[in-house]
Enzyme design. Sequence first.
Site, PDB file in Angstrom:
ATOM      1  N   LYS A   1     -10.121  -1.259  10.788  1.00 28.33           N
ATOM      2  CA  LYS A   1     -10.205  -2.467   9.948  1.00 28.33           C
ATOM      3  C   LYS A   1     -10.576  -3.679  10.806  1.00 28.33           C
ATOM      4  O   LYS A   1     -10.824  -4.757  10.291  1.00 28.33           O
ATOM      5  CB  LYS A   1      -8.862  -2.748   9.263  1.00 28.33           C
TER       6      LYS A   1
ATOM      7  N   HIS B   1       0.870  -1.174   0.000  1.00 31.42           N
ATOM      8  CA  HIS B   1       0.000   0.000   0.000  1.00 31.42           C
ATOM      9  C   HIS B   1       0.910   1.229   0.000  1.00 31.42           C
ATOM     10  O   HIS B   1       2.024   1.169   0.535  1.00 31.42           O
ATOM     11  CB  HIS B   1      -0.827  -0.056   1.294  1.00 31.42           C
TER      12      HIS B   1
ATOM     13  N   ASP C   1       3.349  -4.515   8.100  1.00 31.75           N
ATOM     14  CA  ASP C   1       2.110  -3.736   8.006  1.00 31.75           C
ATOM     15  C   ASP C   1       0.951  -4.735   8.102  1.00 31.75           C
ATOM     16  O   ASP C   1       0.660  -5.476   7.162  1.00 31.75           O
ATOM     17  CB  ASP C   1       2.109  -2.987   6.664  1.00 31.75           C
TER      18      ASP C   1
ATOM     19  N   GLN D   1      -4.217  -5.168   6.880  1.00 30.42           N
ATOM     20  CA  GLN D   1      -5.211  -6.048   6.257  1.00 30.42           C
ATOM     21  C   GLN D   1      -5.261  -7.431   6.887  1.00 30.42           C
ATOM     22  O   GLN D   1      -6.191  -8.199   6.631  1.00 30.42           O
ATOM     23  CB  GLN D   1      -4.921  -6.204   4.756  1.00 30.42           C
TER      24      GLN D   1
ATOM     25  N   CYS E   1      -4.823   2.448  -3.637  1.00 35.07           N
ATOM     26  CA  CYS E   1      -3.592   2.965  -3.012  1.00 35.07           C
ATOM     27  C   CYS E   1      -2.450   1.961  -3.155  1.00 35.07           C
ATOM     28  O   CYS E   1      -1.623   1.800  -2.237  1.00 35.07           O
ATOM     29  CB  CYS E   1      -3.800   3.309  -1.534  1.00 35.07           C
TER      30      CYS E   1
HETATM   31  N1  C6P Z   1      -6.173   0.431   3.087  1.00 34.34           N
HETATM   32  C1  C6P Z   1      -7.965   0.041   1.512  1.00 34.34           C
HETATM   33  O1  C6P Z   1      -9.053   0.318   0.988  1.00 34.34           O
HETATM   34  P1  C6P Z   1      -4.847   3.722   7.453  1.00 34.34           P
HETATM   35  O2  C6P Z   1      -5.493   4.536   6.367  1.00 34.34           O
HETATM   36  O3  C6P Z   1      -3.662   4.420   8.058  1.00 34.34           O
HETATM   37  O4  C6P Z   1      -5.819   3.184   8.459  1.00 34.34           O
HETATM   38  O5  C6P Z   1      -4.291   2.399   6.708  1.00 34.34           O
HETATM   39  C2  C6P Z   1      -3.427   2.518   5.621  1.00 34.34           C
HETATM   40  C3  C6P Z   1      -3.136   1.164   5.050  1.00 34.34           C
HETATM   41  C4  C6P Z   1      -1.867   0.646   5.187  1.00 34.34           C
HETATM   42  N2  C6P Z   1      -1.566  -0.596   4.761  1.00 34.34           N
HETATM   43  C5  C6P Z   1      -2.483  -1.381   4.173  1.00 34.34           C
HETATM   44  C6  C6P Z   1      -2.103  -2.764   3.758  1.00 34.34           C
HETATM   45  C7  C6P Z   1      -3.790  -0.900   3.991  1.00 34.34           C
HETATM   46  O6  C6P Z   1      -4.691  -1.688   3.412  1.00 34.34           O
HETATM   47  C8  C6P Z   1      -4.132   0.407   4.426  1.00 34.34           C
HETATM   48  C9  C6P Z   1      -5.500   0.976   4.189  1.00 34.34           C
HETATM   49  C10 C6P Z   1      -7.536   0.796   2.751  1.00 34.34           C
HETATM   50  O7  C6P Z   1      -7.269  -0.853   1.091  1.00 34.34           O
HETATM   51  C11 C6P Z   1      -7.767   2.268   2.614  1.00 34.34           C
HETATM   52  S1  C6P Z   1      -6.698   3.022   1.447  1.00 34.34           S
END
Ligand code: C6P
Length: 404
Positions: free
Chosen positions: A224, A121, A198, A201, A362
């Site tokens: 999440k 991401h 990370d 997910q 993203c």
């Molecule tokens: N992915 C998706 O629709 P935040 O926004 O900080 O809570 O998470 C960012 C982020 C970082 N790593 C991974 C693997 C992610 O999937 C995400 C967030 C969402 O896939 C929103 S862009």
Amino acid sequence: MFDIDKIRAEFPILKRKVNGKQLVYFDNAATSQTPQIVIDAIVDYYSNYNANIHRGVHTLSQEATDKYEESRLKIQKHFNASKSHEIIFTSGTTHSINIVATGFSSLLKKGDEVIVSALEHHSNIVPWQMLCERTGAILKVIPMNEEGALVMSEYDNLLSDKTKIVFVNHVSNALGTVNPIKEIIDKAHKVGAAVLIDGAQACPHIKPDVQELDADFYVASAHKIYGPTGVGILYGKEEWLNKLPPYQGGGEMIKEVTFEKTTYAGLPHKFEAGTPNICGGIAFGTAIDYANNIGFETIANREDELLKYGTKKLLEIDGLKIYGTSEEKTAVISFNIDGIHPYDIGTIIDKLGIAVRTGHHCAQPIMDFYKIPGTIRASFSFYNTFEEIDLFINAVKKAQLMLQ
Ligand code: C6P
């Protein structure tokens, strides 16, 4: 017994209609829905003990502090961190990664190498590119294959004594691929490199054990995992968190301040400057309890059945291609239909009450690999049903007829 009606009744939003149709929520990878017990925890906080924490001697402040710290303990237990101060509350995954990537500026020099994966991401790419710009370190990439899995033999070739940190996701948000993180961590440690995982997910589906994984850093977002937005965690091994400088200066992160010199508080406060998302932190703990009460094995099994059913049904549609077909994957299906832009399908099925994400998610490098502008991404949660998948399939077929 998995009682789907009982579970669905716990999520008020699932009763909602969208464009006059029953909502089918298949955008769980973007954010999961919130059970009533978590909503109640938020209302309880603002109704009964809203106060700043770690500061006041008054009852409300002490109550809020106790609940916030209780939540940290729940999260410590959930991730199996050995110490509660290894859990830092942040505003989410993005914030957590930036704390580490910025902190590494003081530990890297020109010519050092850092390794990322092709499946990341943007949140786990951009902060490290910024780090490389600041320090002169070099960013190397573990490539992916057509199935959307990492080419691990290439990882072996990238590792050397120049490698200082490796950062990969546990699960890819765009494809659902579960990465072999234990192997990635063990190999990085052999050359003396740190590893940040990370877990944004992975955490809705898998209960990670940071000690067993031997992860140096593990990051996640509450929204999440059935919790609120604007809160997450950075897990870091104590020795690493002690090595990193604070990310922000401000109240609560200090031991002593004079105009000549400031000394910093110990962990976790060193990384928690300013008034945090108190209510969010408390509700995060409630969400973790909720998920553990359902059980992560139950969650994973249910989602796997939904994934298998959804994949089979989608593949019956002419001209449909699924991206991300590795053996190990979570309940994410990214796909396109020949000759149709993903955005057009997303817009039409929204009119039928179905929520999916369309676009690059993203994760532009993954889209570039497949030479596509984006995909339609359906991501299931344990509270989804097979009937909802049928509605979704019919909606996609209808959109295909209209657009082709
Ligand atoms: N992915 C998706 O629709 P935040 O926004 O900080 O809570 O998470 C960012 C982020 C970082 N790593 C991974 C693997 C992610 O999937 C995400 C967030 C969402 O896939 C929103 S862009």
